[in-house]
Design an enzyme around this catalytic site. Structure first.
Site, short mmCIF file in Angstrom:
data_model
loop_
_atom_site.label_atom_id
_atom_site.label_comp_id
_atom_site.label_asym_id
_atom_site.label_seq_id
_atom_site.Cartn_x
_atom_site.Cartn_y
_atom_site.Cartn_z
N CYS A 1 -23.10 0.90 36.22
CA CYS A 1 -24.35 1.50 35.72
C CYS A 1 -24.48 2.96 36.11
CB CYS A 1 -25.56 0.70 36.20
SG CYS A 1 -25.75 0.60 37.99
N HIS B 1 -30.01 -0.69 40.14
CA HIS B 1 -29.51 -0.33 38.81
C HIS B 1 -29.91 1.10 38.47
CE1 HIS B 1 -27.90 -1.26 34.87
NE2 HIS B 1 -29.01 -0.83 34.29
#
Length: 224
Positions: A88, A162
């Site tokens: 990510c 994330h």
């Protein structure tokens, strides 16, 4: 998915991300900088102009249960799906850079300019497949992941944070997250208000999960 490709997670650290983007061919005048708080005086300390903002947030039951903003396709946005575990950070960087090719003059002899040229006409899914087999991007990620202040976890580690990117495009604020099916629209925006508008969205992220503290915000700024 048992055979999913995994990368070593990136540390949320401007020094780490800057080494990464400069190795990819981003001029040294563009750098990630920490955003130390969401209050106006702290936002005012961030160098301008700001081309993109990257948010790291914790993935929890609460964050997964509530969507902020609305999905909205925009053909002018460069969007790539994330199909590599723990990638990510790289996907967020790709989103931040690729959607600012009008501002940032990537070095032609470095890899990101080549990556962008090869993937511009692809779909989000095709870009994800290309990233999986692009050895230069994979090597650059792996080298950078070892640069953090803390020991890098193994690539197969399950990480509960994330990265997502925010950019201003066509008068709107968009959140780009490779786990989503499309960009998320957060309302009107100008390049000059990108940081302040993103800070408001970041507050909403924090408010839906007030017991969590693991949020960081970094701006991609022109510092020279």
């Amino acid at each position: 998915m048992a055979d999913q490709i995994s990368w070593i997670p990136l540390e949320s650290n401007p020094d780490v991300l800057n080494k990464y983007i400069h190795n990819l061919g981003v001029p040294k005048e563009w750098q990630f900088v920490d955003v130390y708080g969401l209050e106006p005086d702290l936002l005012g300390m961030v160098p301008k102009p700001v081309a993109a903002v990257v948010l790291l947030y914790p993935i929890t039951d609460k964050s997964e249960a509530t969507t902020i903003g609305e999905q909205k396709q925009n053909p002018d946005l460069y969007f790539v799906k994330q199909t590599i575990r723990n990638a990510c950070g790289t996907v967020a960087i790709v989103h931040a850079l690729a959607n600012n090719q009008d501002k940032i003059k990537f070095l032609d002899d470095k890899h990101f300019a080549q990556f962008l040229k090869k993937t511009l006409s692809m779909s989000a899914e095709e870009r994800a497949e290309f990233l999986q087999v692009d050895q230069d991007m994979g090597s650059a990620h792996e080298d950078t992941a070892q640069e953090g202040q803390t020991k890098a976890p193994p690539s197969e580690a399950k990480v509960n944070t994330h990265f997502v990117s925010f950019v201003c495009k066509d008068g709107g604020l968009y959140q780009l997250n490779g786990r989503d099916d499309a960009p998320i629209y957060h309302g009107p925006c100008t390049p000059d208000s990108l940081l302040e508008k993103t800070a408001k969205v970041a507050k909403q992220f924090m408010e839906r999960d007030p017991d969590e503290l693991n949020f960081t915000l970094m701006a991609l700024s022109k510092v020279e």
